[in-house]
Design a protein around this motif. Structure first.
Motif, short mmCIF file in Angstrom:
data_model
loop_
_atom_site.label_atom_id
_atom_site.label_comp_id
_atom_site.label_asym_id
_atom_site.label_seq_id
_atom_site.Cartn_x
_atom_site.Cartn_y
_atom_site.Cartn_z
N GLN A 1 8.37 14.31 -2.40
CA GLN A 1 7.69 13.03 -2.55
C GLN A 1 7.86 12.47 -3.96
N LYS A 2 7.77 13.34 -4.96
CA LYS A 2 7.95 12.89 -6.33
C LYS A 2 9.35 12.33 -6.54
N LYS A 3 10.32 13.00 -5.97
CA LYS A 3 11.70 12.53 -6.11
C LYS A 3 11.89 11.20 -5.37
N ALA A 4 11.25 11.06 -4.21
CA ALA A 4 11.35 9.82 -3.44
C ALA A 4 10.73 8.66 -4.22
N ALA A 5 9.60 8.92 -4.85
CA ALA A 5 8.93 7.88 -5.65
C ALA A 5 9.81 7.48 -6.83
N GLU A 6 10.45 8.45 -7.46
CA GLU A 6 11.34 8.16 -8.59
C GLU A 6 12.54 7.33 -8.13
N LEU A 7 13.05 7.65 -6.95
CA LEU A 7 14.19 6.91 -6.42
C LEU A 7 13.84 5.44 -6.24
N ASN B 1 -6.12 12.34 0.59
CA ASN B 1 -6.39 12.61 1.99
C ASN B 1 -5.16 12.67 2.88
N ASP B 2 -4.04 12.18 2.36
CA ASP B 2 -2.80 12.22 3.14
C ASP B 2 -1.63 12.40 2.19
N PRO B 3 -1.37 13.63 1.74
CA PRO B 3 -0.32 13.88 0.76
C PRO B 3 1.10 13.62 1.27
N SER B 4 1.23 13.27 2.55
CA SER B 4 2.57 12.96 3.06
C SER B 4 2.93 11.49 2.83
N THR B 5 1.97 10.72 2.32
CA THR B 5 2.18 9.29 2.11
C THR B 5 2.63 8.99 0.69
N LEU B 6 3.58 8.08 0.53
CA LEU B 6 3.96 7.58 -0.78
C LEU B 6 3.20 6.28 -1.01
N VAL B 7 2.43 6.23 -2.07
CA VAL B 7 1.66 5.02 -2.35
C VAL B 7 2.45 4.10 -3.27
N ALA B 8 2.22 2.80 -3.11
CA ALA B 8 3.02 1.82 -3.84
C ALA B 8 2.59 1.68 -5.30
N ASN B 9 1.32 1.90 -5.60
CA ASN B 9 0.82 1.72 -6.96
C ASN B 9 1.24 2.90 -7.83
N ASN B 10 2.02 2.62 -8.88
CA ASN B 10 2.54 3.71 -9.70
C ASN B 10 1.52 4.23 -10.72
N GLY B 11 0.30 3.67 -10.68
CA GLY B 11 -0.74 4.17 -11.55
C GLY B 11 -1.58 5.25 -10.90
N ALA C 1 0.83 -1.21 0.00
CA ALA C 1 0.00 0.00 0.00
C ALA C 1 0.86 1.26 0.00
N SER C 2 1.84 1.34 0.90
CA SER C 2 2.65 2.55 1.00
C SER C 2 4.08 2.18 1.39
N TYR C 3 4.97 3.15 1.27
CA TYR C 3 6.38 2.90 1.57
C TYR C 3 7.07 4.21 1.88
N TYR C 4 8.27 4.12 2.43
CA TYR C 4 9.08 5.32 2.66
C TYR C 4 10.56 4.98 2.49
N PRO C 5 11.20 5.54 1.48
CA PRO C 5 12.61 5.25 1.24
C PRO C 5 13.53 5.93 2.25
N LEU D 1 11.97 8.88 4.93
CA LEU D 1 11.27 10.08 4.49
C LEU D 1 10.51 10.77 5.61
N PHE D 2 10.21 10.01 6.68
CA PHE D 2 9.48 10.59 7.81
C PHE D 2 10.28 11.67 8.52
N VAL D 3 11.55 11.87 8.16
CA VAL D 3 12.33 12.97 8.73
C VAL D 3 11.62 14.29 8.50
#
Length: 443
Positions: free
Chosen positions: A382-388, A362-372, A166-170, A293-295
């Protein structure tokens, strides 16, 4: 995306005090018969016969560890979306994160909810191998929007899938752009570059690398990234699984390299929480910080745009710098759900871009796992984290999720803290770790 606030809370989450002294066999085989692991019983019987989630019903039960107000609200909205699309009502059993993890073994052997929240990696594979989770490979046949790395992290030892991300944080090296612009710092590409940058930061009056390990778990991130960079992903995973020796030259090289970097780290780390270390970065007293990313939680809203990161630099050119820690949270299915059809419908939904869109909205601080998903609401960070994460060749789940909980808590935490306190006797330290590993992994 939150981490425990204290070492006591961390240890409670990782392995409950009531079972810390038990081996894996007694933990799993003894609980059902004796009830010795019942603990508080708050999770026992959550999916009981009166839950109303029979095979022909229009309900399904969910065991949720998202007890903080914001994520709890987001989960409720996602489940509302599922009801709207399917007509199936989700009965959410929310239990605080700590209690959920304390009682997970007894919970899964009793009458668990049809679907429950958990983690990818070793912790998922452990319960799958013991027959305490349901095979959801057919659900994966209907999912789209996931990289091969996410699927690999959802796959058990038998090659079947048991988890829906569902979600992740690099984890990466974070810094303030304004500080770096002021001093003209450049992102390091190699370990030598990092050492040179750290030396310059010292001259400029900064702690080069913010650091804290009072809570026990943050230093695991440093070990992970050094081992991934020096020895590669497969060796790291095999080491976590007890298949490689901690006394090997490969592991010694990790600690030798770390010892060389320790002078660049913020001193007195064992008396500092991760929040306090993050605040030193926020206050422009430290130049960098290796963390998740929670830093960003420790930065004011008007400072978010000043936060940036880079992946830890290359150490061995033959290995590169593409592997990283990016812990994944998601959902699993009980081994015998009362409503398997509804459980799989729910898993297909929470793995969809529709569910991910609700989360992002509803929670823009979350990175979602689905890339669609529609991530137009993501911040630049967040965009950079998702790209990483999208460009990563391998994704580790973090040390305490990639190995046995008892090994992480009773052996690795004190070992890393001992190393930070006195990095001189690496050989003796690793001999002790290896001896304890043999005892734990053969029990």
């Amino acid at each position: 995306m939150s981490r425990p606030r204290s070492q006591a809370e961390y240890l409670a989450r990782l392995v409950p005090p009531s079972v810390a002294g038990l081996n894996r066999r007694s933990l799993l085989a003894g609980a059902a018969g004796t009830g010795a692991l019942l603990g508080t019983g708050l999770l026992a019987g959550c999916g009981g016969s009166d839950s109303g989630s029979g095979s022909d019903s229009k309900t399904v039960s969910l065991g949720s560890n998202q007890s903080d107000p914001k994520p709890k609200d987001v989960i409720a909205k996602v489940m509302d979306g599922f009801k709207t699309s399917s007509g199936v009502q989700v009965n959410i059993n929310t239990v605080d994160h700590n209690t959920f993890q304390e009682n997970i073994n007894n919970y899964l052997q009793g009458k668990p909810d049809d679907v429950f929240m958990w983690f990818a990696g070793y912790r998922m594979r452990f319960f799958a191998a013991k027959g305490l989770a349901g095979d959801v490979s057919d659900v994966w046949g209907k999912l789209s929007g996931y990289s091969d790395a996410f699927k690999k992290a959802s796959t058990g030892d038998d090659g079947k899938q048991y988890f829906v991300p569902a979600s992740y944080y690099p984890w990466a090296v974070f810094y303030r752009k304004s500080v770096w612009q002021q001093h003209g710092y450049q992102v390091p590409k190699t370990l030598d570059d990092l050492n040179t940058l750290g030396a310059q930061m010292k001259k400029d009056g900064l702690n080069p690398i913010a650091f804290a390990d009072k809570d026990g778990w943050p230093a695991m991130g440093t070990f992970d990234i050094l081992n991934l960079r020096i020895n590669g992903y497969q060796f790291h995973i095999d080491l976590m699984a007890g298949k490689e020796a901690w006394t090997s030259d490969k592991v010694k090289k990790v600690f030798d390299t770390w010892a060389g970097l320790l002078p660049l780290h913020q001193p007195d780390a064992l008396g500092r929480t991760w929040q306090e270390a993050a605040q030193s970065l926020q206050q422009k007293k430290s130049g960098m910080y290796l963390l998740g990313l929670f830093v960003a939680q420790q930065f004011n809203n008007d400072e978010q745009d000043d936060l940036d990161f880079f992946t830890f630099p290359e150490i061995d050119s033959t290995i590169g710098a593409k592997a990283l820690d990016a812990p994944i949270d998601g959902y699993m299915m009980a081994r015998k759900p009362k409503s398997e059809a509804n459980a799989k419908k729910l898993l297909e939904y929470v793995g969809s871009k529709d569910a991910a869109n609700i989360t992002v909205k509803n929670d823009p601080s979350t990175l979602v796992a689905n890339n669609g998903a529609d991530t137009s609401g993501y911040t630049a960070l967040q965009k950079k984290a998702a790209e990483l994460v999208g460009s990563a060749t391998e994704i580790a789940q973090f040390l305490d999720r990639d190995t046995r909980p008892d090994f992480a808590s009773t052996v690795i935490i004190p070992a890393l803290q001992q190393f930070i306190k006195n990095p001189k006797d690496i050989g003796g330290l690793l001999t002790s770790v290896e001896n304890q590993k043999k005892s734990i992994f053969t029990s």
